[in-house]
Write a protein that holds these residues in place. Structure first.
Motif: not given
Length: 225
Positions: A57, A73-75, A77, A94-97, A119, A161
């Motif tokens: 994060d 932003y967070s990645y 998995e 996978r992706h959050s903004v 995502s 998305h």
């Protein structure tokens, strides 16, 4: 579960901070739905599995001043494993903004805006349906049926998305010994159709699939006291 988390924080003066954090997690002895469940056998509805998750994060935030807000932003998995399959869990985004802003607005207001993006999330798709017919021994015929679907692999497909923009105007004044905060707010300002479940109609020719979405554009008025 075992968790390993590490991060750091950096300040730029008194107004702005930056935080970065990473993680790795492992999970054992998870109860996971068994795709080979036999409806005639009680007790095999779940199987035992394990899994892991990893990601990081980043948060850049301005705390003080006329203009405030943050960018995040967070990645992430995640994986789940059973003796027969490996698949992502339902929360494997996978992706959050997130973008959040508060600043001076028109007519002495404070304008606030929040835009979020996510995502696609996984889901178990439906491959088709069959008619489970019931036999009537009196009429010697199959007179009723239930429609039952059969699915593809666990969480083998993903929704579109997700995104949403919320905007608000807020005022504040003192009256009769209290603080009044009237506001105007619009949720989902560009009316994004964020699908959270699909509905299938096998009676149509050809069969159709339609998505049920979350909140449409939603304006609201109110006063906080």
């Amino acid at each position: 579960a075992e968790h390993l988390v590490a991060g750091f924080e950096q300040w730029f003066g008194r107004h702005t901070s930056l935080a970065v954090e990473g993680y790795f997690k492992t999970f054992d002895q998870l109860a996971i739905r068994d795709p080979f469940d036999d409806p005639k056998v009680q007790g095999d509805e779940f199987t035992v599995g394990d899994g892991d998750a990893r990601g990081f994060d980043v948060l850049l935030r301005r705390h003080l001043g006329q203009v405030q807000g943050w960018i995040a932003y967070s990645y992430g998995e995640a994986t789940r494993r059973t003796p027969t399959d490996t698949f992502p869990p339902g929360h494997d985004r996978r992706h959050s903004v997130d973008l959040v802003l508060e600043a001076p607005g028109p007519l002495g207001s404070r304008v606030g805006a929040r835009w979020g993006y996510g995502s696609p999330l996984p889901y178990t798709g439906i491959a088709g349906a069959w008619l489970h017919r019931e036999y009537n021994p009196v009429l010697h015929a199959f007179d009723e049926f239930e429609e039952e679907s059969f699915s593809t692999g666990i969480n083998g497909q993903r929704f579109p998305h997700y995104s949403r923009l919320d905007v608000s105007l807020r005022w504040e004044f003192h009256k009769w010994g209290g603080i009044w905060r009237p506001y105007v707010q619009v949720v989902n300002a560009y009316n994004r159709q964020n699908v959270f479940v699909y509905r299938h109609d096998y009676r149509a020719v050809p069969p159709t699939r339609s998505g049920l979405s979350q909140l449409p554009i939603l304006p609201t008025l109110g006063v906080e006291f």
